[in-house]
Design a protein around this motif. Structure first.
Motif, short mmCIF file in Angstrom:
data_model
loop_
_atom_site.label_atom_id
_atom_site.label_comp_id
_atom_site.label_asym_id
_atom_site.label_seq_id
_atom_site.Cartn_x
_atom_site.Cartn_y
_atom_site.Cartn_z
N ASP A 95 -40.89 -14.99 4.14
CA ASP A 95 -40.06 -15.59 2.54
C ASP A 95 -40.17 -16.69 3.70
O ASP A 95 -39.77 -17.33 4.21
CB ASP A 95 -39.16 -14.37 2.51
CG ASP A 95 -39.54 -13.60 1.75
OD1 ASP A 95 -40.32 -12.94 2.21
OD2 ASP A 95 -37.97 -12.84 1.57
N PRO A 140 -35.66 -17.69 3.56
CA PRO A 140 -34.92 -15.52 4.23
C PRO A 140 -34.24 -15.16 3.38
O PRO A 140 -33.06 -15.28 3.04
CB PRO A 140 -33.82 -16.24 5.52
CG PRO A 140 -35.17 -17.47 5.98
CD PRO A 140 -35.01 -18.61 4.52
N ASP A 141 -34.26 -13.61 2.72
CA ASP A 141 -33.67 -12.78 2.33
C ASP A 141 -32.47 -13.38 3.05
O ASP A 141 -31.17 -12.50 2.11
CB ASP A 141 -33.95 -11.51 2.56
CG ASP A 141 -35.33 -11.45 1.46
OD1 ASP A 141 -35.50 -12.11 0.65
OD2 ASP A 141 -36.08 -10.42 1.95
N PHE A 142 -31.32 -13.15 4.33
CA PHE A 142 -30.43 -12.87 4.56
C PHE A 142 -29.85 -13.95 4.18
O PHE A 142 -27.65 -13.94 4.17
CB PHE A 142 -30.44 -13.30 6.15
CG PHE A 142 -30.91 -14.36 6.46
CD1 PHE A 142 -30.20 -15.65 6.95
CD2 PHE A 142 -31.72 -14.06 7.33
CE1 PHE A 142 -30.52 -16.54 7.68
CE2 PHE A 142 -32.48 -15.61 8.41
CZ PHE A 142 -32.03 -16.72 8.29
N VAL A 143 -29.85 -14.93 3.57
CA VAL A 143 -29.63 -16.19 2.90
C VAL A 143 -28.94 -16.12 1.46
O VAL A 143 -29.21 -15.45 0.40
CB VAL A 143 -30.14 -18.05 2.64
CG1 VAL A 143 -29.49 -18.69 1.67
CG2 VAL A 143 -30.85 -17.98 4.14
N PRO A 144 -27.52 -16.19 1.47
CA PRO A 144 -26.97 -15.81 0.21
C PRO A 144 -27.52 -15.88 -1.33
O PRO A 144 -27.85 -17.38 -1.28
CB PRO A 144 -25.27 -15.70 -0.30
CG PRO A 144 -24.54 -15.91 1.84
CD PRO A 144 -26.74 -16.66 2.14
N GLY A 189 -32.01 -16.59 -0.85
CA GLY A 189 -32.81 -15.38 -0.20
C GLY A 189 -33.85 -14.65 -1.18
O GLY A 189 -34.89 -14.09 -0.93
N TYR A 190 -32.73 -13.77 -2.14
CA TYR A 190 -33.07 -13.23 -2.82
C TYR A 190 -34.44 -14.10 -4.29
O TYR A 190 -35.04 -13.28 -5.20
CB TYR A 190 -32.62 -12.13 -3.60
CG TYR A 190 -32.67 -10.94 -2.43
CD1 TYR A 190 -33.52 -10.07 -2.46
CD2 TYR A 190 -31.42 -10.76 -1.55
CE1 TYR A 190 -33.08 -9.38 -0.94
CE2 TYR A 190 -31.13 -10.31 -0.90
CZ TYR A 190 -31.99 -9.17 -0.54
OH TYR A 190 -31.78 -8.27 0.62
#
Length: 131
Positions: free
Chosen positions: A52, A55-59, A62-63
């Motif tokens: 991505d 990154p999806d782990f970034v609050p 990420g999404y």
């Protein structure tokens, strides 16, 4: 979340999956202009890629790419692809999905091809700069 709202989100997710696969099918159609094919390949590759931009782990952020960039890319690709081609591809995409055929191999091939193309372009750019 209310049941009706959840069903709406599920319906939109199914629609996005169908549209993404239809854009992939359109990418392979020779009636689609080259620039639309290139853009469609990038969008589909990104949509199915495990890598991505954020990154999806970034609050929250990420999404954001999954919720905004992919639908926006699909929407732009749809504007570039001739409507008649897109209509045919939507029908084919619905048939494939309804039959339960796996589109994972196809998606994997698009992702690999896209990343290989991007890697080749990066190497060519670095070689050009190094001269």
């Amino acid at each position: 979340m209310q049941t009706g709202a959840l069903e709406t989100w599920k319906q939109r997710a199914r629609q996005l999956r169908t549209e993404t696969y239809a854009v992939y099918l359109a990418y392979k159609d020779p009636r689609v202009p080259w620039y639309a094919r290139l853009f469609a390949a990038c969008v589909v590759g990104y949509a199915f890629s495990p890598i991505d931009l954020i990154p999806d782990f970034v609050p929250v952020l990420g999404y954001l790419d999954d919720l905004v960039l992919v639908p926006l890319g699909i929407a732009l690709a749809l504007r570039m692809i001739p409507p008649a081609v897109m209509a045919e591809c939507r029908v084919k995409a619905r048939e494939v999905i309804a039959q339960g055929k796996s589109v994972n191999r196809t998606a994997a091939a698009v992702v690999v091809a896209t990343w290989l193309l991007l890697a080749a372009l990066a190497v060519a750019l670095v070689a050009r700069i190094a001269r």
